[in-house]
Design a protein around this motif. Sequence first.
Motif, short mmCIF file in Angstrom:
data_model
loop_
_atom_site.label_atom_id
_atom_site.label_comp_id
_atom_site.label_asym_id
_atom_site.label_seq_id
_atom_site.Cartn_x
_atom_site.Cartn_y
_atom_site.Cartn_z
N ALA A 1 -21.21 2.79 -11.08
CA ALA A 1 -20.44 2.71 -12.31
C ALA A 1 -19.37 1.62 -12.20
CB ALA A 1 -19.79 4.06 -12.62
N GLY A 2 -19.27 0.80 -13.25
CA GLY A 2 -18.25 -0.24 -13.31
C GLY A 2 -18.64 -1.55 -12.68
N GLU A 3 -19.80 -1.63 -12.01
CA GLU A 3 -20.19 -2.89 -11.36
C GLU A 3 -20.73 -3.87 -12.38
OE1 GLU A 3 -21.37 -2.55 -6.81
OE2 GLU A 3 -22.82 -1.51 -8.08
N ARG B 1 -20.13 7.72 -21.23
CA ARG B 1 -19.88 8.03 -19.82
C ARG B 1 -21.15 7.91 -19.00
NH1 ARG B 1 -20.17 12.20 -16.35
NH2 ARG B 1 -21.11 13.53 -17.95
N LEU B 2 -21.04 7.23 -17.88
CA LEU B 2 -22.17 7.09 -16.97
C LEU B 2 -22.26 8.29 -16.04
CD1 LEU B 2 -21.67 3.34 -16.06
CD2 LEU B 2 -23.78 4.28 -17.02
N GLY B 3 -23.46 8.63 -15.62
CA GLY B 3 -23.64 9.71 -14.67
C GLY B 3 -23.50 9.23 -13.24
N ARG B 4 -23.74 10.10 -12.30
CA ARG B 4 -23.63 9.74 -10.90
C ARG B 4 -24.66 8.66 -10.54
NH1 ARG B 4 -23.32 14.58 -6.73
NH2 ARG B 4 -21.39 14.81 -7.96
N GLN C 1 -24.79 -1.75 -30.23
CA GLN C 1 -25.62 -0.70 -29.63
C GLN C 1 -24.76 0.27 -28.82
OE1 GLN C 1 -29.38 -1.99 -27.86
NE2 GLN C 1 -29.10 -4.01 -28.78
N ASP C 2 -25.22 1.51 -28.80
CA ASP C 2 -24.52 2.58 -28.08
C ASP C 2 -25.02 2.57 -26.64
OD1 ASP C 2 -22.88 4.74 -27.64
OD2 ASP C 2 -24.40 6.20 -28.23
N ALA C 3 -24.49 1.63 -25.82
CA ALA C 3 -25.01 1.41 -24.48
C ALA C 3 -23.89 1.47 -23.45
CB ALA C 3 -25.71 0.06 -24.40
N ASN C 4 -24.29 1.74 -22.20
CA ASN C 4 -23.33 1.66 -21.09
C ASN C 4 -23.86 0.81 -19.94
OD1 ASN C 4 -25.26 3.44 -20.10
ND2 ASN C 4 -23.96 5.25 -20.37
N LEU C 5 -25.03 0.19 -20.12
CA LEU C 5 -25.56 -0.78 -19.18
C LEU C 5 -26.09 -1.97 -19.98
CD1 LEU C 5 -26.54 -1.97 -16.52
CD2 LEU C 5 -28.52 -0.43 -16.61
N ASN D 1 -27.94 9.58 -17.96
CA ASN D 1 -26.92 9.17 -18.94
C ASN D 1 -26.90 7.66 -19.18
OD1 ASN D 1 -26.15 11.82 -19.07
ND2 ASN D 1 -24.38 11.59 -17.73
N THR D 2 -27.79 6.93 -18.51
CA THR D 2 -27.79 5.47 -18.63
C THR D 2 -28.49 5.04 -19.92
OG1 THR D 2 -27.82 5.22 -16.22
CG2 THR D 2 -28.45 3.31 -17.52
N ARG D 3 -27.78 4.25 -20.73
CA ARG D 3 -28.34 3.72 -21.97
C ARG D 3 -28.26 2.19 -21.91
NH1 ARG D 3 -24.99 7.72 -26.09
NH2 ARG D 3 -25.68 9.70 -25.15
#
Length: 639
Positions: free
Chosen positions: A348-350, A318-321, A460-464, A385-387
Amino acid sequence: MNVLNVQELRKSYGTRVVFDGVSFALDEGEKVGFIGVNGSGKSTLFRIVAGLEGHEGGTLAFQRGIRTGYLSQEPEFEPGATILSTVAGGKPDLLDAIREYHAVGEALAAGTGDVDRLLARQERAAGRIDSLGGWDYEHQMENVLTRLGVEQWERPVEGLSGGERKRVALARVLLQAPELLLLDEPTNHLDADTTAWLEEHLESYPGAVMLITHDRYFLDRVVTRMLEVSTGELVGYPGGYTEYLEAKAERMERASVEEAKRQKLIAQELAWVRRSPSARTGKQKARIGRLGGLEAEQKEKRLPNRTTVEMAMNEAPRLGRTVLNLHHVRKSFGERTLIRDLDTMLSAGERIGIIGPNGAGKTTLLRIILGQEPADSGEVEIGKNTRIAYFDQRREDLNPEHSVYEAAADSDWVMVAGQRTHLRSYLETFLFPPEKQRQVVRSLSGGERNRLLLARLFLQDANLLMLDEPTNDLDLVTLQVLESVLADYGGCVVVVTHDRFFLDKVATGLIVFEKDGAVRRHAGNYDLYRRLKEQREAEAAEAAQAHTQARKATAATAAAKADGGKKLSWKEKKELDGMEAAIEKAEARKEELSARLADPALYTGPADELARVTSAFREAGEAVDVLYARWAELEELAG
């Protein structure tokens, strides 16, 4: 007339058969695109045609006297060569004559040496230049190198980056102007403007062209026929990439109908056998034999023969604000400013595409975000929270001496889409069968290395995801799978790429590097950006024309006044009094239509509505220009 006729070509590497009886022909001036998954044999076929590899059987017949030029994925150059000597490699005698002519000219200008002898040498050099093709070749070299973005031509080729080496090799083969041109991934490392120039160049190229590229817009614009390389055979489709997709879909639909018929026949035969007929006549035994053949065929069709990448990603945390914010970032190298003042944020989501000319600073921006390169000023704010996971186009994270298996991960078991999976099985989904997993990284092709990097990235455990040129060397099927995965990704994506089709399918916004360090954010995909850019350029051209017309009108009015021209009539006075209101109204209409054109929803609606709004906007702009010109004219008359 055919420039090339290939009949029953056979080629293998050990036990692996690449081609077995492949045939095709190429006509004069024909442009043919070759597509297929990585490893299907496209580059091998080009090397055979170029005479750089042998083959076990079949014939290659060339038109008498034709020359062949070949651009490989990984160009090689002579040791000690410079950019200029490499590019002129197609006509070294002509280049020597031109250099001789210029050297003698410098000696004459300096007053050194015997003048008569120098003049005689210069005359001989001029004669050689004329006999070898004239002075135009020098200008052609300058033009092609400039259009491909290659600078400082006396530099040695050893110190060039991979992208510069590819562009130098492309310039060399284009200047050779052979009757048969073989281009293996020519658009790699080319920005959008340079790719558009190459499209135009090849469209009007008089010779025949064989082309391997993953750039689908490029294929649509340049080629007249597609050849798909699959399981050692070639299947032809007329037209470009769009026509290929349509014809391939029809072909697959016909194949599915045939498969359904075969399945139905198997079911009928199986039902008959299970009824245990009382008598086993010859005819009945034939039916049983027929069933055995159908079942064997079915079993053969189900044998694993993976040719398509299957990409699966773990769910993005989950991404933060705050995801990623850039606050007034600046970056220069010496007197050259790459990034003047970039202030933007990532939500988030872009999925943001980064585009611009080669060397503009796109990779530098990624390195600043990653902390690998310091900014001159400004701040990079990364959310708690950005990884981040990074795909490096230089592939520096891959140890060339490691095996594919060793390079992919640090453990034998990995988590894929929430499931514990053995690394060997995971790599097979990226088209690395067990024997390929034992190969060392340095022996892989460019496309295979990119697939390996993607396999590592998705573990990898990433969200970016930060991707620097991930599309280079990938085949079209793998590109389509990658586009689908990124479009469905729950995190954010920042991608540097020149692939316009890829951006249109994936990007929700763009960061565009423009001139003099200007970096701007644009909403929507590449197609929307291109349309709005063309609109702005058209507006600027119209405004410049209107300004010129207004100046001419003013000059004409001044001349009339100087000749004792008449004063304003009562009607003209009334027109002048209402001119400001008329201009305000016309400008409001233009701004209203401009807002409509900037709305992405317009481009997904009916085509006739877009055409209507575009036409109305053009007319509104012309009306504003006419009013301004008339206002200036009336003001001059009024004195």
